[in-house]
Design an enzyme around this catalytic site. Sequence first.
Site, PDB file in Angstrom:
ATOM      1  N   ARG A 147       1.337   9.873  14.132  1.00 18.57           N
ATOM      2  CA  ARG A 147       0.873  10.597  12.762  1.00 18.57           C
ATOM      3  C   ARG A 147       0.084  11.936  13.015  1.00 18.57           C
ATOM      4  O   ARG A 147      -1.019  11.754  13.756  1.00 18.57           O
ATOM      5  CB  ARG A 147       0.215   9.480  11.995  1.00 18.57           C
ATOM      6  CG  ARG A 147      -0.285   9.964  10.683  1.00 18.57           C
ATOM      7  CD  ARG A 147      -1.020   8.995   9.902  1.00 18.57           C
ATOM      8  NE  ARG A 147      -0.250   7.959   9.415  1.00 18.57           N
ATOM      9  CZ  ARG A 147      -0.802   6.548   9.279  1.00 18.57           C
ATOM     10  NH1 ARG A 147      -2.070   6.442   9.433  1.00 18.57           N
ATOM     11  NH2 ARG A 147      -0.111   5.700   9.048  1.00 18.57           N
ATOM     12  N   TYR A 154       0.791  -1.130  -0.018  1.00 20.78           N
ATOM     13  CA  TYR A 154      -0.268   0.011  -0.033  1.00 20.78           C
ATOM     14  C   TYR A 154       0.787   1.217  -0.079  1.00 20.78           C
ATOM     15  O   TYR A 154       0.665   2.023  -0.810  1.00 20.78           O
ATOM     16  CB  TYR A 154      -0.824  -0.012   1.345  1.00 20.78           C
ATOM     17  CG  TYR A 154      -1.845   0.911   1.572  1.00 20.78           C
ATOM     18  CD1 TYR A 154      -2.998   1.036   0.610  1.00 20.78           C
ATOM     19  CD2 TYR A 154      -1.672   2.105   2.422  1.00 20.78           C
ATOM     20  CE1 TYR A 154      -4.130   2.034   0.942  1.00 20.78           C
ATOM     21  CE2 TYR A 154      -2.544   3.273   2.477  1.00 20.78           C
ATOM     22  CZ  TYR A 154      -3.927   2.971   1.644  1.00 20.78           C
ATOM     23  OH  TYR A 154      -4.457   4.175   1.975  1.00 20.78           O
TER      24      TYR A 154
HETATM   25  P1  NAD Z   1     -12.549   1.673   0.786  1.00 17.44           P
HETATM   26  O1  NAD Z   1     -12.080   0.478   1.066  1.00 17.44           O
HETATM   27  O2  NAD Z   1     -13.996   1.942   1.690  1.00 17.44           O
HETATM   28  O3  NAD Z   1     -13.018   2.136  -0.805  1.00 17.44           O
HETATM   29  C1  NAD Z   1     -12.139   1.826  -1.713  1.00 17.44           C
HETATM   30  C2  NAD Z   1     -12.982   1.418  -2.993  1.00 17.44           C
HETATM   31  O4  NAD Z   1     -12.225   1.211  -4.041  1.00 17.44           O
HETATM   32  C3  NAD Z   1     -13.932   0.324  -2.843  1.00 17.44           C
HETATM   33  O5  NAD Z   1     -15.194   0.782  -3.021  1.00 17.44           O
HETATM   34  C4  NAD Z   1     -13.215  -0.751  -3.615  1.00 17.44           C
HETATM   35  O6  NAD Z   1     -14.245  -1.795  -3.898  1.00 17.44           O
HETATM   36  C5  NAD Z   1     -12.823  -0.119  -4.659  1.00 17.44           C
HETATM   37  N1  NAD Z   1     -11.532  -0.789  -5.295  1.00 17.44           N
HETATM   38  C6  NAD Z   1     -10.438  -1.324  -4.665  1.00 17.44           C
HETATM   39  N2  NAD Z   1      -9.615  -1.844  -5.789  1.00 17.44           N
HETATM   40  C7  NAD Z   1     -10.448  -1.420  -6.882  1.00 17.44           C
HETATM   41  C8  NAD Z   1      -9.959  -1.674  -8.402  1.00 17.44           C
HETATM   42  N3  NAD Z   1      -8.701  -2.780  -8.566  1.00 17.44           N
HETATM   43  N4  NAD Z   1     -10.819  -1.541  -9.040  1.00 17.44           N
HETATM   44  C9  NAD Z   1     -11.951  -0.738  -8.807  1.00 17.44           C
HETATM   45  N5  NAD Z   1     -12.294  -0.506  -7.682  1.00 17.44           N
HETATM   46  C10 NAD Z   1     -11.681  -0.881  -6.665  1.00 17.44           C
HETATM   47  O7  NAD Z   1     -11.709   2.850   1.408  1.00 17.44           O
HETATM   48  P2  NAD Z   1     -11.724   4.435   1.875  1.00 17.44           P
HETATM   49  O8  NAD Z   1     -11.699   4.776   2.907  1.00 17.44           O
HETATM   50  O9  NAD Z   1     -12.973   4.943   0.887  1.00 17.44           O
HETATM   51  O10 NAD Z   1     -10.535   4.992   0.906  1.00 17.44           O
HETATM   52  C11 NAD Z   1     -10.853   5.550  -0.458  1.00 17.44           C
HETATM   53  C12 NAD Z   1      -9.511   5.976  -0.777  1.00 17.44           C
HETATM   54  O11 NAD Z   1      -8.961   6.958  -0.132  1.00 17.44           O
HETATM   55  C13 NAD Z   1      -8.250   4.973  -1.189  1.00 17.44           C
HETATM   56  O12 NAD Z   1      -7.457   5.352  -2.379  1.00 17.44           O
HETATM   57  C14 NAD Z   1      -7.427   5.115   0.093  1.00 17.44           C
HETATM   58  O13 NAD Z   1      -6.136   4.833  -0.223  1.00 17.44           O
HETATM   59  C15 NAD Z   1      -7.761   6.653   0.222  1.00 17.44           C
HETATM   60  N6  NAD Z   1      -7.194   7.016   1.440  1.00 17.44           N
HETATM   61  C16 NAD Z   1      -8.307   6.831   2.627  1.00 17.44           C
HETATM   62  C17 NAD Z   1      -8.145   6.955   3.976  1.00 17.44           C
HETATM   63  C18 NAD Z   1      -8.986   6.887   5.051  1.00 17.44           C
HETATM   64  O14 NAD Z   1      -8.644   7.045   6.467  1.00 17.44           O
HETATM   65  N7  NAD Z   1     -10.395   6.206   4.859  1.00 17.44           N
HETATM   66  C19 NAD Z   1      -6.669   7.538   4.300  1.00 17.44           C
HETATM   67  C20 NAD Z   1      -5.698   7.701   3.327  1.00 17.44           C
HETATM   68  C21 NAD Z   1      -6.006   7.246   2.078  1.00 17.44           C
HETATM   69  N1  UDP Z   2      -5.902  -0.266  16.202  1.00 21.01           N
HETATM   70  C1  UDP Z   2      -6.186  -0.719  17.397  1.00 21.01           C
HETATM   71  N2  UDP Z   2      -7.200  -1.577  17.562  1.00 21.01           N
HETATM   72  C2  UDP Z   2      -8.005  -1.933  16.398  1.00 21.01           C
HETATM   73  C3  UDP Z   2      -7.688  -1.353  15.061  1.00 21.01           C
HETATM   74  C4  UDP Z   2      -6.471  -0.426  15.039  1.00 21.01           C
HETATM   75  O1  UDP Z   2      -5.346  -0.320  18.535  1.00 21.01           O
HETATM   76  O2  UDP Z   2      -8.840  -2.516  16.645  1.00 21.01           O
HETATM   77  C5  UDP Z   2      -4.582   0.671  15.894  1.00 21.01           C
HETATM   78  C6  UDP Z   2      -3.607   0.378  15.021  1.00 21.01           C
HETATM   79  O3  UDP Z   2      -2.894  -0.444  15.470  1.00 21.01           O
HETATM   80  C7  UDP Z   2      -3.162   1.687  14.640  1.00 21.01           C
HETATM   81  C8  UDP Z   2      -4.347   2.708  14.878  1.00 21.01           C
HETATM   82  O4  UDP Z   2      -5.044   2.140  15.462  1.00 21.01           O
HETATM   83  O5  UDP Z   2      -2.183   2.066  15.572  1.00 21.01           O
HETATM   84  C9  UDP Z   2      -4.940   3.167  13.497  1.00 21.01           C
HETATM   85  O6  UDP Z   2      -5.146   1.825  12.867  1.00 21.01           O
HETATM   86  P1  UDP Z   2      -5.965   1.895  11.414  1.00 21.01           P
HETATM   87  O7  UDP Z   2      -5.874   0.533  11.042  1.00 21.01           O
HETATM   88  O8  UDP Z   2      -7.319   2.558  11.599  1.00 21.01           O
HETATM   89  O9  UDP Z   2      -5.270   3.010  10.549  1.00 21.01           O
HETATM   90  P2  UDP Z   2      -3.674   3.044  10.154  1.00 21.01           P
HETATM   91  O10 UDP Z   2      -2.762   2.127  10.955  1.00 21.01           O
HETATM   92  O11 UDP Z   2      -3.635   2.742   8.723  1.00 21.01           O
HETATM   93  O12 UDP Z   2      -3.514   4.399  10.166  1.00 21.01           O
END
Ligand code: NAD
Ligand code: UDP
Length: 349
Positions: free
Chosen positions: A283, A151
């Site tokens: 973060r 990722y």
């Molecule tokens: P999510 O998993 O809910 O949504 C991702 C969507 O992409 C899903 O609907 C999934 O089915 C679709 N998808 C995955 N692979 C695909 C492919 N190969 N082709 C077509 N569709 C595909 O996640 P989210 O939280 O909604 O995140 C959306 C975007 O934002 C992602 O790119 C993620 O990396 C980015 N992002 C999210 C967060 C967060 O905290 N939610 C943080 C940083 C970045």
């Molecule tokens: N985390 C946790 N318990 C859970 C899920 C996540 O303690 O049930 C912690 C995880 O180890 C991380 C933080 O919460 O330190 C955020 O995790 P998340 O998977 O939501 O996002 P990311 O690590 O990608 O920021």
Amino acid sequence: MGFASKLNIVVTGGAGFIGSHLCDRLIQQGHRVYCVDNLVTGTFSNVRPLLNHPDFEFIEHDIRDPLEIAGRIDRIYNLACPASPRHYQRDPIGTLHTCVIGAGHVIELAREKRARALQASTSEVYGDPDIHPQPETYFGNVNPVGPRACYDEGKRAAETVFFDCHHIYRIPIKVARIFNTYGPRMLENDGRIISNFVVQALKGEPITVYGDGSQTRSFCYIDDLLAGLQLLMESPPEIIGPFNLGNPEEQTVRQIADLIVAQTRSKSTIEYHPLPRDDPRRRRPAISRARDVLGWSPKISLDEGLRATINYFSLRLFTDERVRRRPDSGSHTRSRQRSNALSRPALAR
Ligand code: NAD
Ligand code: UDP
């Protein structure tokens, strides 16, 4: 945000958590929306209310394959990619290809249509950061061979694809580095902290804190993030980024657990589990660039955002429970089966 004209907008990952909220917002603003998703972590039910709208089209498609859409396209938001560590680590090569090859296909479409493309990048490009808070100028500290690399490195390479294609072909691009975002429509068993803790607290189950809970994150409510994404997309062409989009209010994981237990008035206890490998210790976004250039900053406090998220999950859990108990719940079961059948490569939910 006022728009002089109706735009034709593609949202990849449009059936996911962030994507479905973005589709809602764009339709409400009067645009035409093409939602492209392979339903690997997204659900059909997230976009079901939009399906009969004349300006909404759902295209089941995997962006690892070339993307073809007929007619004019003005904007492409590339959100397609599983975002939860549990999900993106399940098929690491698939995740890497979605990030890199998918970004290439999105950029190809943007080039053909002369459309503007926005890449949803992530705070994970900073890895386990040595600099705190993280500004966009920081190059990061990512383990390229660890479990998060598919990722983290995938998203870093996707930024490279976007920037190189911008330099070579003059494609108008925007790059947003999204920090932890939460809100309604996260999957109940998504594995991410907010959805895990809220569901556990509402069910009275132990709250699973990984490590000693001293690691930190900064949480942005979905509505604030959408406002930032749109401001960036509609900013003048010379504004490209990358831009950190996140809430600089930083919390330890243990604080989040306590807050959610208090807000839900839960009797859940804290249960400590091993810290996952390469879990970033802290973060927090530096957001002065977004504030100064886009005029964006988050408005919704963690208290307020959590309240809305807890309401969503309690409604869902309560409704599901009622449906399960009802003797005549056939139609609900059928519709749920239908949405599962559509999630071709669906992950265990
Ligand atoms: P999510 O998993 O809910 O949504 C991702 C969507 O992409 C899903 O609907 C999934 O089915 C679709 N998808 C995955 N692979 C695909 C492919 N190969 N082709 C077509 N569709 C595909 O996640 P989210 O939280 O909604 O995140 C959306 C975007 O934002 C992602 O790119 C993620 O990396 C980015 N992002 C999210 C967060 C967060 O905290 N939610 C943080 C940083 C970045
Ligand atoms: N985390 C946790 N318990 C859970 C899920 C996540 O303690 O049930 C912690 C995880 O180890 C991380 C933080 O919460 O330190 C955020 O995790 P998340 O998977 O939501 O996002 P990311 O690590 O990608 O920021």
